[in-house]
Design a protein around this motif. Structure first.
Motif, short mmCIF file in Angstrom:
data_model
loop_
_atom_site.label_atom_id
_atom_site.label_comp_id
_atom_site.label_asym_id
_atom_site.label_seq_id
_atom_site.Cartn_x
_atom_site.Cartn_y
_atom_site.Cartn_z
N LEU A 168 3.93 -1.44 6.67
CA LEU A 168 3.41 -2.81 6.55
C LEU A 168 4.53 -3.80 6.27
N PHE A 169 5.54 -3.38 5.52
CA PHE A 169 6.67 -4.27 5.22
C PHE A 169 7.34 -4.74 6.51
N LYS A 170 7.37 -3.87 7.51
CA LYS A 170 8.04 -4.21 8.77
C LYS A 170 7.13 -5.01 9.70
N GLU A 171 5.81 -4.93 9.44
CA GLU A 171 4.85 -5.59 10.33
C GLU A 171 4.41 -6.96 9.84
N ARG A 172 4.52 -7.21 8.53
CA ARG A 172 3.98 -8.44 7.95
C ARG A 172 5.02 -9.20 7.13
N ASP A 173 4.74 -10.48 6.97
CA ASP A 173 5.58 -11.31 6.11
C ASP A 173 5.12 -11.23 4.66
N SER A 174 3.81 -10.98 4.49
CA SER A 174 3.25 -10.87 3.14
C SER A 174 2.05 -9.95 3.16
N LEU A 175 1.72 -9.40 1.99
CA LEU A 175 0.54 -8.56 1.85
C LEU A 175 0.11 -8.51 0.40
N GLY A 176 -1.15 -8.18 0.19
CA GLY A 176 -1.68 -8.06 -1.17
C GLY A 176 -1.83 -6.61 -1.57
N VAL A 177 -1.49 -6.31 -2.84
CA VAL A 177 -1.62 -4.95 -3.37
C VAL A 177 -2.27 -5.04 -4.74
N ASP A 221 3.06 -2.68 -8.78
CA ASP A 221 4.39 -2.32 -9.28
C ASP A 221 5.04 -1.27 -8.36
N PHE A 222 4.24 -0.31 -7.96
CA PHE A 222 4.70 0.76 -7.08
C PHE A 222 5.23 0.16 -5.77
N ALA A 223 4.44 -0.74 -5.19
CA ALA A 223 4.83 -1.37 -3.93
C ALA A 223 6.13 -2.16 -4.08
N ASN A 224 6.28 -2.84 -5.20
CA ASN A 224 7.50 -3.63 -5.42
C ASN A 224 8.74 -2.76 -5.54
N LYS A 225 8.58 -1.58 -6.14
CA LYS A 225 9.72 -0.65 -6.23
C LYS A 225 10.08 -0.11 -4.84
N ILE A 226 9.05 0.16 -4.05
CA ILE A 226 9.31 0.61 -2.68
C ILE A 226 10.08 -0.47 -1.91
N LYS A 227 9.66 -1.70 -2.10
CA LYS A 227 10.36 -2.83 -1.47
C LYS A 227 11.81 -2.90 -1.95
N GLU A 228 12.01 -2.80 -3.26
CA GLU A 228 13.36 -2.89 -3.83
C GLU A 228 14.27 -1.80 -3.27
N PHE A 229 13.77 -0.57 -3.24
CA PHE A 229 14.60 0.54 -2.79
C PHE A 229 14.82 0.55 -1.28
N SER A 230 13.90 -0.06 -0.54
CA SER A 230 14.02 -0.10 0.92
C SER A 230 14.93 -1.21 1.40
N GLY A 231 15.03 -2.29 0.60
CA GLY A 231 15.83 -3.44 1.01
C GLY A 231 15.14 -4.31 2.04
N SER A 233 12.43 -7.13 3.46
CA SER A 233 12.02 -8.44 2.97
C SER A 233 10.55 -8.69 3.27
N VAL A 234 9.76 -8.84 2.22
CA VAL A 234 8.33 -9.10 2.38
C VAL A 234 7.79 -9.69 1.07
N GLN A 235 6.78 -10.52 1.16
CA GLN A 235 6.13 -11.10 -0.02
C GLN A 235 4.95 -10.21 -0.41
#
Length: 285
Positions: A168-177, A221-231, A233-235
């Motif tokens: 989803l990070f690669k497909e969207r600019d933002s998402l809700g979790v 929180d889990f999603a944000n860590k995945i974002k951080e470790f992946s590098g 860019s997504v909201q």
């Protein structure tokens, strides 16, 4: 050399045990899929053990489609409960210790404190109820049973929350979790090591144990860590569970206390963030 049979070979945990078993030279693992052993068929299960010897049987097979289970309770009960009963009876007949994997969904998630193994169970959906039924049938039919309750399992294998988020990070600019469900992720690799550690012990202490990674977080929180470790860019926006209505209810608080498994079996329990960072090195995105 200890000979171990693992059911559910194609699942996340089955594949994780296959990967980690390479590090345990004193264990020989045998893996079966449903095509090789249909554990929902009592006669097939009983006959399977007639000419084979194992030191442990680990049941990783499960019906895990939580929402689908609401519409197909009989299917969920067959895999999560009856198949477990068949395995427990067959292993008991041949004096084989039995490890069965269960879930935090046996609790209702209403208490905001880490759950211990003796806490009262109260499933709020078909999936949780059938897994609890499986626990009871395992223990009733083989006193040499070890039940391991786990939660929020992910890995480099199969489909899971981490892989979904990366997609989803690669497909969207933002998402809700959702940010109002609390627990702790479990790296299937760590859970596999915990199981193999238990198998390696000279003496087994049977009963129920909890295992997930240390620490606590929300799915947000889990999603944000995945974002951080992946590098990537997504909201990511925090939302209430009500924004994502599902057929089956989820426990709001499902943190598991791991004191017992750490004390009895001296099992290593890494922090969820450290474990996530390490596992993501093995996930393509």
């Amino acid at each position: 050399m200890k000979k171990i049979l693992i059911t559910g070979a194609n699942g996340q945990l089955g594949q994780a045990i296959l990967e980690q078993s390479k590090n345990y030279k004193e264990i020989e693992c045998f893996f079966v899929t449903r095509n090789e052993l249909d554990i929902t068929n009592e006669d097939l299960v009983k006959n399977y053990f007639q000419d084979k010897t194992f030191d442990f049987v680990v049941n990783c097979a499960a019906y895990t489609a939580v929402d689908k289970a609401e519409d197909h309770p009989d299917d969920a009960f067959l895999v999560n409960a009856k198949a477990t009963e068949f395995l427990a009876k067959a292993t008991n007949e041949h004096n084989i210790p039995f490890i069965h994997i269960s879930t935090d969904y046996v609790f209702d998630g209403k208490d905001s404190k880490p759950r211990i193994e003796t806490d009262e169970t109260n499933p709020i959906g078909v999936y949780g109820q059938t897994k609890l039924d499986g626990e009871k049938l395992a223990s009733e039919n083989n006193f040499r049973t070890i039940i391991i309750r786990t939660a929020w399992v992910y890995s480099r294998f199969g489909n899971n929350f981490v892989k979904t988020m990366l997609k989803l990070f690669k497909e969207r600019d933002s998402l809700g979790v959702v940010n109002d469900q609390i627990g702790s992720p479990t790296n299937a690799i760590n859970l596999a090591d915990a199981i193999l550690t238990i198998v390696m012990k000279d003496e087994s202490i049977f009963g129920i144990y909890n295992y997930s990674n240390e620490g606590e977080c929300s799915w947000f929180d889990f999603a944000n860590k995945i974002k951080e470790f992946s590098g990537l860019s997504v909201q990511i926006n925090p939302v209430d569970s009500a924004a994502f209505p599902t057929k089956a209810k989820r426990p709001a608080y499902s943190l598991l206390d791991k004191t017992k498994i750490k004390t009895v079996y001296e099992v290593d329990v890494p922090n969820w963030e450290d474990s996530l960072k390490e596992e993501m090195k093995h996930i393509e995105y």
